[in-house]
Design a protein around this motif. Structure first.
Motif, PDB file in Angstrom:
ATOM      1  N   ASP A  23       0.827  -1.212   0.000  1.00 10.93           N
ATOM      2  CA  ASP A  23       0.000   0.000   0.000  1.00 10.93           C
ATOM      3  C   ASP A  23       0.861   1.260   0.000  1.00 10.93           C
ATOM      4  O   ASP A  23       0.586   2.211  -0.728  1.00 10.93           O
ATOM      5  N   ASN A  94      -7.477  13.838  -3.243  1.00  5.87           N
ATOM      6  CA  ASN A  94      -8.733  13.375  -2.636  1.00  5.87           C
ATOM      7  C   ASN A  94      -9.205  12.061  -3.246  1.00  5.87           C
ATOM      8  O   ASN A  94      -9.717  11.192  -2.540  1.00  5.87           O
ATOM      9  N   ARG A  95      -9.022  11.917  -4.546  1.00  2.00           N
ATOM     10  CA  ARG A  95      -9.523  10.742  -5.252  1.00  2.00           C
ATOM     11  C   ARG A  95      -8.560   9.558  -5.187  1.00  2.00           C
ATOM     12  O   ARG A  95      -8.989   8.426  -4.987  1.00  2.00           O
ATOM     13  N   GLU A  96      -7.263   9.812  -5.344  1.00  4.25           N
ATOM     14  CA  GLU A  96      -6.292   8.726  -5.510  1.00  4.25           C
ATOM     15  C   GLU A  96      -5.405   8.476  -4.289  1.00  4.25           C
ATOM     16  O   GLU A  96      -5.091   7.327  -3.994  1.00  4.25           O
ATOM     17  N   ASP A  98      -5.584  10.006  -0.856  1.00  5.42           N
ATOM     18  CA  ASP A  98      -6.151   9.981   0.489  1.00  5.42           C
ATOM     19  C   ASP A  98      -6.743   8.631   0.886  1.00  5.42           C
ATOM     20  O   ASP A  98      -6.547   8.199   2.027  1.00  5.42           O
ATOM     21  N   PRO A  99      -7.464   7.927   0.004  1.00  3.95           N
ATOM     22  CA  PRO A  99      -7.981   6.617   0.418  1.00  3.95           C
ATOM     23  C   PRO A  99      -6.864   5.632   0.794  1.00  3.95           C
ATOM     24  O   PRO A  99      -6.995   4.886   1.771  1.00  3.95           O
ATOM     25  N   ILE A 100      -5.766   5.660   0.066  1.00  3.56           N
ATOM     26  CA  ILE A 100      -4.646   4.765   0.381  1.00  3.56           C
ATOM     27  C   ILE A 100      -3.997   5.189   1.696  1.00  3.56           C
ATOM     28  O   ILE A 100      -3.702   4.348   2.557  1.00  3.56           O
ATOM     29  N   ASP A 102      -5.389   6.824   4.154  1.00  6.35           N
ATOM     30  CA  ASP A 102      -6.311   6.490   5.242  1.00  6.35           C
ATOM     31  C   ASP A 102      -6.239   5.012   5.591  1.00  6.35           C
ATOM     32  O   ASP A 102      -6.262   4.644   6.767  1.00  6.35           O
ATOM     33  N   SER A 103      -6.140   4.182   4.577  1.00  6.38           N
ATOM     34  CA  SER A 103      -6.030   2.741   4.810  1.00  6.38           C
ATOM     35  C   SER A 103      -4.748   2.406   5.580  1.00  6.38           C
ATOM     36  O   SER A 103      -4.769   1.625   6.530  1.00  6.38           O
ATOM     37  N   ASN A 106      -5.154   3.592   9.180  1.00  4.43           N
ATOM     38  CA  ASN A 106      -6.042   2.722   9.954  1.00  4.43           C
ATOM     39  C   ASN A 106      -5.333   1.431  10.340  1.00  4.43           C
ATOM     40  O   ASN A 106      -5.476   0.950  11.467  1.00  4.43           O
TER      41      ASN A 106
END
Length: 113
Positions: A23, A94-96, A98-100, A102-103, A106
């Motif tokens: 990741d 925001n699209r590409e 941030d989700p990674i 955040d993962s 977490n």
């Protein structure tokens, strides 16, 4: 007086594990795929402006409307392109990205519990 030692090595190992994770590597790759081409494009655009200002004075001093010439338009477009790149990066992150991120965060925080 006693002091408790926090096992620093365990958190260091966790961060190294995250750094070596797929990741994290994907996050870095996506960031580089945006940053490097955009930086090169902006640098070339700026270099064009500087070189035209230095060596193509006749072209840059050509009047467009009233006292507004090509050099002024190019200069203002430098500001516009800076804001456009910042806006585009914000959407891309925001699209590409941030989700990674955040993962990864977490997963890292799960180890704290």
């Amino acid at each position: 007086m006693t002091t408790e030692e926090v096992p620093a090595q365990s958190s260091t190992e966790r961060y190294r594990a995250v750094q070596q994770s797929e990741d994290f590597q994907r996050l870095r790759r996506k960031l580089r795929n945006f940053i490097f081409p955009m930086t090169v494009a902006f640098f070339l655009w700026y270099l064009l402006y500087v070189l035209l200002s230095a060596y193509a004075r006749g072209f840059m001093s050509a009047k467009i409307v009233g006292n507004i010439n090509v050099a002024l338009i190019f200069g203002l477009l430098q500001f516009a392109s800076t804001f456009l790149i910042a806006w585009f990066y914000s959407r891309y992150a925001n699209r590409e990205l941030d989700p990674i991120a955040d993962s990864i965060r977490n997963k890292l925080n799960e180890g704290d519990e």
